[in-house]
Design an enzyme around this catalytic site. Sequence first.
Site, PDB file in Angstrom:
ATOM      1  N   GLY A 197      59.822  71.355  72.447  1.00  0.00           N
ATOM      2  CA  GLY A 197      60.431  72.537  73.053  1.00  0.00           C
ATOM      3  C   GLY A 197      60.780  72.364  74.519  1.00  0.00           C
ATOM      4  CD  GLU A 247      54.185  74.989  68.726  1.00  0.00           C
ATOM      5  OE1 GLU A 247      54.387  75.656  67.694  1.00  0.00           O
ATOM      6  OE2 GLU A 247      55.092  74.367  69.318  1.00  0.00           O
ATOM      7  CG  HIS A 276      52.832  72.152  65.064  1.00  0.00           C
ATOM      8  ND1 HIS A 276      52.839  72.596  66.355  1.00  0.00           N
ATOM      9  CD2 HIS A 276      54.059  71.641  64.831  1.00  0.00           C
ATOM     10  CE1 HIS A 276      54.040  72.374  66.891  1.00  0.00           C
ATOM     11  NE2 HIS A 276      54.792  71.795  65.981  1.00  0.00           N
ATOM     12  CE  LYS A 305      57.738  74.510  66.817  1.00  0.00           C
ATOM     13  NZ  LYS A 305      57.599  73.878  68.122  1.00  0.00           N
ATOM     14  CG  ASN A 332      57.389  74.268  62.654  1.00  0.00           C
ATOM     15  OD1 ASN A 332      57.262  75.421  62.250  1.00  0.00           O
ATOM     16  ND2 ASN A 332      56.542  73.712  63.507  1.00  0.00           N
TER      17      ASN A 332
HETATM   18  P1  13P Z   1      61.279  71.331  69.063  1.00  0.00           P
HETATM   19  O1  13P Z   1      62.239  70.629  68.115  1.00  0.00           O
HETATM   20  O2  13P Z   1      61.686  72.737  69.346  1.00  0.00           O
HETATM   21  O3  13P Z   1      61.009  70.507  70.271  1.00  0.00           O
HETATM   22  O4  13P Z   1      59.888  71.470  68.274  1.00  0.00           O
HETATM   23  C1  13P Z   1      59.341  70.379  67.648  1.00  0.00           C
HETATM   24  C2  13P Z   1      58.239  70.826  66.793  1.00  0.00           C
HETATM   25  O5  13P Z   1      57.194  71.237  67.273  1.00  0.00           O
HETATM   26  C3  13P Z   1      58.424  70.789  65.333  1.00  0.00           C
HETATM   27  O6  13P Z   1      57.222  71.002  64.657  1.00  0.00           O
END
Ligand code: 13P
Length: 254
Positions: free
Chosen positions: A175, A99, A97, A12, A10
Amino acid sequence: MGRKKIIAGNWKMNKTPEESRQLAMQLVAEIGGFNACDIVVCPTYTGLEAVRNAIAGATNIHLGAQNLHQEKNGAFTGEISASMLVGTGCTYVIIGHSERRQYFGENDALVNQKTKSALAAGLKPIVCVGETLDVRESGGTEKLVREQVRQGLAGLTEAQLASTVLAYEPVWAIGTGKVATPAQAQEVHLWIRSELAACFGEAVATGFRIQYGGSVKSDNAAELLNQPDIDGALVGGASLDAAGFAAIIKKGCA
Ligand code: 13P
């Protein structure tokens, strides 16, 4: 037969179309012929076409989007529908997700609508679930995650369920570098599988692929993906580097 592992990146809100193309080309060079698992890359909407072209020769790498709108078309300025994603070469789409839930107010009912809309257009949804730190610390993880699974997948047919993937992403591990321990992740994956069995029967539950996401890196991928109910990974930050993402894939699916 065992469940084929599935590892998705992902990206993002990162990378211009040209940067996306370059990353995809590097990935093809690193893992273009690696068939031990399904690989999915999810760039931004504007990077989809460049990545589609870059991975065209690599049949093991699939294209996914990070979101979609639940309606087929219409007056929804700025939104993108399932058929538009299909027309751009996507076969997967991430839905719900954390977020999206946190910053854009998405709830389980909307996740369910988006999932149905994706499936109706022939896309394979990757439906995300997971608890915040508050919920974990107050002991509410199992209840919340079961609810997210039940509501998110409500009303799907068996054929639709067979095309759907779940991703368990504890919000506190996204993250942050704070990865869930393999035992913590496995425990939740088992709850999810047991909820799938309760809602849809053992056969559906046994065949269902459930990814783990949250600070997956090349040095923890093998241990996580060796857990009996962890069928892959949804990788954020570490998927932005081709060599690192390739290492996760090779170690996780050895
Ligand atoms: P990270 O691997 O950066 O922690 O993010 C995970 C994530 O949200 C994947 O969708």
